[in-house]
Write a protein that holds these residues in place. Structure first.
Motif, PDB file in Angstrom:
ATOM      1  N   ARG A   1       0.829  -1.207   0.000  1.00 15.02           N
ATOM      2  CA  ARG A   1       0.000   0.000   0.000  1.00 15.02           C
ATOM      3  C   ARG A   1       0.864   1.258   0.000  1.00 15.02           C
ATOM      4  NH1 ARG A   1      -3.078  -0.808   5.297  1.00 15.02           N
ATOM      5  NH2 ARG A   1      -3.337   1.443   5.023  1.00 15.02           N
ATOM      6  N   ALA A   2       1.907   1.261   0.818  1.00 16.64           N
ATOM      7  CA  ALA A   2       2.775   2.436   0.917  1.00 16.64           C
ATOM      8  C   ALA A   2       3.564   2.655  -0.366  1.00 16.64           C
ATOM      9  CB  ALA A   2       3.733   2.273   2.097  1.00 16.64           C
ATOM     10  N   ILE A   3       4.009   1.571  -1.001  1.00 16.38           N
ATOM     11  CA  ILE A   3       4.738   1.682  -2.264  1.00 16.38           C
ATOM     12  C   ILE A   3       3.832   2.249  -3.350  1.00 16.38           C
ATOM     13  CG2 ILE A   3       5.803   0.312  -4.118  1.00 16.38           C
ATOM     14  CD1 ILE A   3       6.847  -1.539  -1.830  1.00 16.38           C
ATOM     15  N   ARG A   4       2.578   1.802  -3.365  1.00 18.62           N
ATOM     16  CA  ARG A   4       1.633   2.338  -4.347  1.00 18.62           C
ATOM     17  C   ARG A   4       1.364   3.825  -4.113  1.00 18.62           C
ATOM     18  NH1 ARG A   4      -1.555  -2.803  -3.885  1.00 18.62           N
ATOM     19  NH2 ARG A   4      -2.773  -1.799  -2.242  1.00 18.62           N
ATOM     20  N   ALA A   5       1.318   4.235  -2.848  1.00 17.00           N
ATOM     21  CA  ALA A   5       0.937   5.609  -2.535  1.00 17.00           C
ATOM     22  C   ALA A   5       2.090   6.596  -2.640  1.00 17.00           C
ATOM     23  CB  ALA A   5       0.337   5.676  -1.140  1.00 17.00           C
TER      24      ALA A   5
ATOM     25  N   THR B   1      -3.481   8.190   6.544  1.00 15.97           N
ATOM     26  CA  THR B   1      -2.804   7.309   5.602  1.00 15.97           C
ATOM     27  C   THR B   1      -3.782   6.755   4.581  1.00 15.97           C
ATOM     28  OG1 THR B   1      -1.187   6.687   7.285  1.00 15.97           O
ATOM     29  CG2 THR B   1      -1.409   5.220   5.389  1.00 15.97           C
ATOM     30  N   ARG B   2      -4.927   6.284   5.051  1.00 17.65           N
ATOM     31  CA  ARG B   2      -5.948   5.771   4.148  1.00 17.65           C
ATOM     32  C   ARG B   2      -6.416   6.854   3.179  1.00 17.65           C
ATOM     33  NH1 ARG B   2      -6.519   0.133   4.137  1.00 17.65           N
ATOM     34  NH2 ARG B   2      -6.406  -0.654   6.275  1.00 17.65           N
ATOM     35  N   LEU B   3      -6.535   8.055   3.666  1.00 19.80           N
ATOM     36  CA  LEU B   3      -6.968   9.168   2.823  1.00 19.80           C
ATOM     37  C   LEU B   3      -5.948   9.436   1.721  1.00 19.80           C
ATOM     38  CD1 LEU B   3      -8.928  11.484   2.214  1.00 19.80           C
ATOM     39  CD2 LEU B   3      -7.654  12.884   3.855  1.00 19.80           C
ATOM     40  N   ILE B   4      -4.674   9.434   2.084  1.00 17.76           N
ATOM     41  CA  ILE B   4      -3.618   9.665   1.089  1.00 17.76           C
ATOM     42  C   ILE B   4      -3.640   8.575   0.026  1.00 17.76           C
ATOM     43  CG2 ILE B   4      -1.115   9.667   0.757  1.00 17.76           C
ATOM     44  CD1 ILE B   4      -0.916  11.035   3.511  1.00 17.76           C
ATOM     45  N   GLU B   5      -3.831   7.321   0.454  1.00 15.66           N
ATOM     46  CA  GLU B   5      -3.873   6.217  -0.501  1.00 15.66           C
ATOM     47  C   GLU B   5      -5.032   6.374  -1.479  1.00 15.66           C
ATOM     48  OE1 GLU B   5      -1.948   2.896   2.551  1.00 15.66           O
ATOM     49  OE2 GLU B   5      -4.042   2.767   1.959  1.00 15.66           O
ATOM     50  N   ARG B   6      -6.207   6.713  -0.961  1.00 13.30           N
ATOM     51  CA  ARG B   6      -7.371   6.896  -1.833  1.00 13.30           C
ATOM     52  C   ARG B   6      -7.174   8.069  -2.779  1.00 13.30           C
ATOM     53  NH1 ARG B   6     -10.162   5.763   3.068  1.00 13.30           N
ATOM     54  NH2 ARG B   6     -10.568   7.990   3.375  1.00 13.30           N
ATOM     55  N   GLN B   7      -6.572   9.130  -2.257  1.00 13.16           N
ATOM     56  CA  GLN B   7      -6.366  10.312  -3.084  1.00 13.16           C
ATOM     57  C   GLN B   7      -5.347  10.029  -4.188  1.00 13.16           C
ATOM     58  OE1 GLN B   7      -8.113  12.895  -3.056  1.00 13.16           O
ATOM     59  NE2 GLN B   7      -6.992  14.335  -4.364  1.00 13.16           N
TER      60      GLN B   7
END
Length: 380
Positions: A267-271, A332-338
């Motif tokens: 998830r972090a690599i994708r974001a 963190t979840r917000l950043i990933e979705r954005q």
């Protein structure tokens, strides 16, 4: 265009590398495939595809090799299982059979079963399969109403071969055949000679999301990773634990999908991308080694490449520890979705420009009917 539009969406598709065998000997082959290369039982791949359901399935199922059409029955069966669950299928072929006249019946049945057929073409494939034979096959399929495309590789934006082949494809098919044009990758048989000719540039630290870690990749041996980098798939680089998603001999699609969506490091690599993670959370003592190029990346990874940095993220225990601590925070979840939303909004052409050769990115849109575009809401 439809496939590339889903490219940043996690677990919206899955890659099947159903064989490593190939009868061609292209000197740029990223998988170093041979006709006698190692191969694993068909049942393993078939069983995994049987785990797709209308309620839980990938949007796209993509098959390649090696040469996927050396296993035409398996291609057909996976395509049929995908369609039954509501997924669309795609197969990539080097067209080793193109100069035989008509397409052999078992191969034709496999091609008919998939929703999209793509062929590889470049100067090295042309040493094995004549361009005219490739065009004949594509024309036959187009006349039958098949969706087809070409995947081209070259030495860069100024490669005269790419200018020649793209112009001829456009003339021959009246802009009905989209083309994804990418640089030759320094893997497999291309490794030594390409790096000598075109050294890779040093990386810079930036929050650069890795969209290609969005889709699970099934290797020819059944191992599933969050990365299709060929050095990882071939075992030239030890598999980083944070990229391992499972094995289709024991894991089904719901399990692999859940891991792809929930793995904190993926998830972090994708974001944010691996370089940012190392720079932000890594130790400063230079303890993490890049392995592949010998450079130290613990102090900001300036001497290592993008993928090389990713491979050693787990070696610096400070990185996964920090990522786990941040993983479930609302921000963190917000950043990933954005991040996902921005990548989807940027569209297929942006992906083709970033991961292909930007000069030719617009060619992926040839023949595209905008009325077929998937509503953005369905990507969520």
């Amino acid at each position: 265009m439809e496939i590339l539009r889903y490219r940043p969406v996690p677990a919206s598709a899955v890659f099947f590398g159903i064989t490593r065998r190939c009868p061609l000997h292209c000197k740029h082959c990223s998988t170093s495939s041979m006709l006698d290369s190692e191969e694993y039982p068909e049942q393993m791949f078939r069983k995994f595809a049987e785990s797709f359901t209308p309620e839980n399935r990938p949007e796209f199922v993509l098959m390649s090799g090696g040469e996927a059409l050396l296993r035409p029955r398996l291609v057909r069966e996976i395509a049929e299982l995908a369609r039954a669950a509501g997924s669309r299928s795609h197969v990539l072929s080097g067209l080793y059979f193109a100069d035989r006249g008509r397409i052999p019946r078992p191969l034709k049945r496999a091609i008919d079963a998939v929703d999209h057929f793509s062929a590889s073409l470049d100067r090295f494939h042309e040493e094995e399969v004549p361009r005219a034979s490739v065009f004949r096959i594509l024309r036959e399929l187009l006349d039958e109403g098949k969706d087809v495309s070409l995947q081209l590789t070259g030495l860069g934006p100024d490669d005269p071969y790419l200018a020649d082949i793209t112009a001829e494809v456009r003339r021959e098919f009246d802009d009905r055949v989209p083309m994804l044009v990418a640089p030759i990758s320094p893997h497999g048989r291309a490794d030594a000679w390409l790096l000598k000719r075109m050294p890779l540039p040093k990386s810079t630290v930036a929050p650069s999301p890795c969209a290609v870690s969005a889709w699970p990749v099934i290797g020819f041996n059944g191992q599933v990773t969050a990365c299709g980098n060929q050095d990882v798939m071939d075992g030239k680089v030890p598999l980083p634990p944070h990229l391992y998603l499972g094995h289709i001999a024991r894991d089904d699609w719901p399990t692999i999908k859940r891991r792809a969506l929930e793995n904190p490091m993926v998830r972090a690599i994708r974001a944010a991308g691996p370089e940012y993670l190392m720079d932000r959370h890594g130790t400063t003592g230079g303890e993490a080694s890049s392995g592949g190029n010998g450079g130290s990346i613990g102090d900001g990874c300036g001497s290592a490449g993008y993928c090389e940095t990713c491979w050693v993220l787990s070696k610096d225990t400070a990185v996964p520890r920090a990522v786990r601590e941040l993983a479930d925070r609302p921000a963190t979840r917000l950043i990933e979705r954005q991040t996902e939303s921005l990548l989807v909004e940027a569209g297929p052409l942006a992906f083709a420009r970033q991961y292909g050769i930007a000069k030719y990115a617009d060619l992926v849109s040839l023949g595209h009917d905008p009325s077929r575009r998937t509503p953005a809401g369905s990507l969520a």
